[in-house]
Design a protein around this motif. Structure first.
Motif, PDB file in Angstrom:
ATOM      1  N   ARG A   1    -106.670 -92.284  21.016  1.00 50.69           N
ATOM      2  CA  ARG A   1    -106.804 -92.559  22.432  1.00 50.69           C
ATOM      3  C   ARG A   1    -105.891 -92.480  23.339  1.00 50.69           C
ATOM      4  O   ARG A   1    -105.463 -93.284  24.220  1.00 50.69           O
ATOM      5  N   SER A   2    -104.950 -91.596  22.794  1.00 47.41           N
ATOM      6  CA  SER A   2    -103.686 -91.398  23.970  1.00 47.41           C
ATOM      7  C   SER A   2    -104.248 -90.971  25.270  1.00 47.41           C
ATOM      8  O   SER A   2    -103.530 -91.194  26.214  1.00 47.41           O
ATOM      9  N   TYR A   3    -105.324 -90.330  25.301  1.00 49.29           N
ATOM     10  CA  TYR A   3    -105.513 -89.948  26.824  1.00 49.29           C
ATOM     11  C   TYR A   3    -107.117 -90.420  27.159  1.00 49.29           C
ATOM     12  O   TYR A   3    -108.042 -90.676  26.360  1.00 49.29           O
ATOM     13  N   GLU A   4    -107.107 -90.742  28.240  1.00 49.29           N
ATOM     14  CA  GLU A   4    -108.380 -91.325  28.848  1.00 49.29           C
ATOM     15  C   GLU A   4    -109.345 -89.915  28.802  1.00 49.29           C
ATOM     16  O   GLU A   4    -108.941 -89.047  29.244  1.00 49.29           O
TER      17      GLU A   4
ATOM     18  N   SER B   1    -101.104 -90.739  34.827  1.00 47.11           N
ATOM     19  CA  SER B   1    -101.339 -92.292  34.837  1.00 47.11           C
ATOM     20  C   SER B   1    -102.618 -92.643  33.847  1.00 47.11           C
ATOM     21  O   SER B   1    -102.854 -93.957  33.763  1.00 47.11           O
ATOM     22  N   LYS B   2    -103.179 -91.729  33.208  1.00 43.33           N
ATOM     23  CA  LYS B   2    -104.338 -91.814  32.257  1.00 43.33           C
ATOM     24  C   LYS B   2    -103.859 -91.561  30.862  1.00 43.33           C
ATOM     25  O   LYS B   2    -104.679 -91.205  30.056  1.00 43.33           O
TER      26      LYS B   2
ATOM     27  N   HIS C   1    -101.456 -92.949  27.424  1.00 40.60           N
ATOM     28  CA  HIS C   1    -101.243 -94.041  26.859  1.00 40.60           C
ATOM     29  C   HIS C   1    -100.259 -93.753  25.535  1.00 40.60           C
ATOM     30  O   HIS C   1    -100.668 -92.994  24.744  1.00 40.60           O
ATOM     31  N   THR C   2     -99.008 -94.155  25.942  1.00 39.05           N
ATOM     32  CA  THR C   2     -98.202 -93.761  24.755  1.00 39.05           C
ATOM     33  C   THR C   2     -98.183 -94.982  23.755  1.00 39.05           C
ATOM     34  O   THR C   2     -98.734 -95.912  24.138  1.00 39.05           O
ATOM     35  N   LEU C   3     -97.867 -94.641  22.705  1.00 42.94           N
ATOM     36  CA  LEU C   3     -98.149 -95.688  21.456  1.00 42.94           C
ATOM     37  C   LEU C   3     -96.715 -96.660  21.218  1.00 42.94           C
ATOM     38  O   LEU C   3     -96.990 -97.870  21.086  1.00 42.94           O
TER      39      LEU C   3
ATOM     40  N   PRO D   1     -97.403 -89.772  22.913  1.00 45.06           N
ATOM     41  CA  PRO D   1     -98.823 -89.784  22.676  1.00 45.06           C
ATOM     42  C   PRO D   1     -99.168 -88.557  21.649  1.00 45.06           C
ATOM     43  O   PRO D   1     -98.097 -87.718  21.156  1.00 45.06           O
TER      44      PRO D   1
END
Length: 443
Positions: A175-178, A195-196, A198-200, A212
């Protein structure tokens, strides 16, 4: 009332889900497959064999192919275990020779890092256009551990805690990327909308992963997660993480009890209950009323009692003789738990407490360690539907090593299931594995 009429009644159930576990040269339960002169002796490493079986499964509108695996070799194991493909390579090959069927592989959380797992499985999901699944295992036995720099396997609790964390990390990486993170807009020169992303930055008990991931989401969002744990920690893992559970129960009552165990482990969770698929062997009879004869012939052909004796001997790490009158020891039970898992631990414990000998315990397993549906296509279809109507399974995973028998599944069993409304007529267009299994896609 005919089966065709019953399929149209208001209480008709959704179609069964079917998987094919490819055991080629023979694994436990079809141990002597390689001796069949109609099969290649090297089936487990034959691309042609895998291609043909996969295409038969797709012609029968199965939901998925399933490849089991282990990361060690025991030289006394069945033929398939001695020389077989690594699952990711085999499934990537099968992705190119099939169009609709799901592709599920076994990968261990004990000897793989989450980043590698997430990347490999998401790559397979893209290569197959959304047909990938991950069967999560923690790996049994000290032999596996010694291939990865350990003297012995980690204890049961640690393996499952590591697996739980690994699955959470893998899913977070998926789910790193939208879904719309990659506009690939040539006019603006924007390939990625940062902006879309998500780093973990995960730091847990067993893993530290920044993220990500370096691959975007797939057509089904992320692969389907299967799990096959039978112990309390295994059921807890399934309750926490699994979309689907691979069960090895041999009676409707045991399957219902197992399902209740999963439900109990899910208490307070808002996750959907995992779908339960039961492993089954298929033995065709050429005429009605000969199911018992077909089942016996199957067991004799594959040396079931000899195979069981050898399998349990390897697990407890001492030789079991024919008619062995020795006592089941605490060490037998402990080594059985380490090398085979909860099912053998519980069986040996029960027989030890009942005063049975080791030989009696092995013979008693013959009626308990495998589920064989035998008979004509019509009779086998009725038995499958009976399990489904009892709430014991959403479907079945058939062990496949014989192409002629599997063609009979396509030509005799699949039509009988369709008449009962228990199997789809055709694949939906552009279906993903999640779509085939009736699971929500991950956006």
């Amino acid at each position: 009332m005919s089966s065709r009429e019953s399929a149209t009644q208001p209480d008709a159930l959704p179609p069964l889900h079917l998987g094919a576990m490819l055991t080629a040269s023979g694994a436990p339960d079809d141990e002597r497959a390689w001796l069949d002169p109609s099969e290649p002796t090297n089936a487990s490493v034959s691309p042609d064999w895998y291609r043909e079986v996969a295409q038969i499964a797709e012609q029968a509108t199965f939901d998925f192919l399933f490849i089991a695996d282990a990361v060690f070799v025991d030289l006394d194991s069945p033929a398939h275990y001695l020389s077989r493909f690594e699952p990711l390579s085999a499934l990537s090959f099968l992705a190119g020779v099939t169009s609709h069927i799901g592709l599920v592989g076994t990968f261990s959380t004990s000897y793989q890092e989450p980043y590698n797992l997430a990347r490999m499985l998401m790559s397979l999901d893209h290569l197959s256009r959304g047909r990938a699944g991950w069967n999560v295992v923690t790996s049994l036995g000290d032999r596996a551990a010694r291939n990865f720099g350990l003297d012995a396997q980690r204890d049961h609790e640690t393996r499952y805690a590591r697996a739980t964390e690994a699955i959470d990390v893998v899913r977070a990486l998926w789910r790193s990327y939208e879904a719309d993170a990659f506009p690939r807009d040539r006019a603006s020169g924007t390939f990625l909308d940062q902006s879309k992303v998500h780093t973990l930055n995960h730091r847990g008990e067993h893993f530290s992963v920044a993220g990500p991931l370096n691959i975007e989401r797939s057509p089904q969002g992320e692969p389907v997660i299967f799990q096959a744990g039978q112990s309390a920690p295994g059921m807890a893992l399934a309750a926490h993480s699994a979309d689907c559970v691979f069960g090895m129960q041999t009676t409707i009552e045991d399957a219902l009890a197992y399902r209740e165990g999963i439900r109990g482990a899910m208490a307070g969770s808002d996750r959907p209950e995992p779908k339960l698929y039961i492993k089954v062997m298929i033995a065709f009879a050429d005429a009605p009323g000969r199911a018992d004869e077909a089942a016996r012939e199957y067991l004799v052909r594959h040396g079931a009692l000899d195979e069981l004796r050898g399998r349990v001997s390897r697990a407890i790490e001492r030789e079991i003789e024919v008619g062995d009158a020795s006592t089941i020891t605490d060490r037998d039970i402990a080594r059985g738990h380490v090398n085979e898992g909860t099912w053998l631990f519980e069986h040996l414990t029960e027989d030890r407490d009942a005063g049975r000998t080791l030989g009696e315990s092995v013979e008693r397993l013959l009626g308990r360690d495998r589920l064989v549906f035998a008979g004509t296509g019509e009779e086998i279809a009725d038995e499958m539907v009976e399990w489904q109507r009892a709430g014991a399974a959403e479907g079945f995973i058939m062990q496949v090593s014989n192409r002629a028998e599997f063609r009979r599944v396509r030509d005799e069993l699949a039509p009988a299931l369709r008449v009962r409304g228990a199997l789809r007529d055709a694949y939906p267009e552009d279906a993903t594995l999640r779509g085939l299994l009736g699971l929500a896609e991950r956006n």
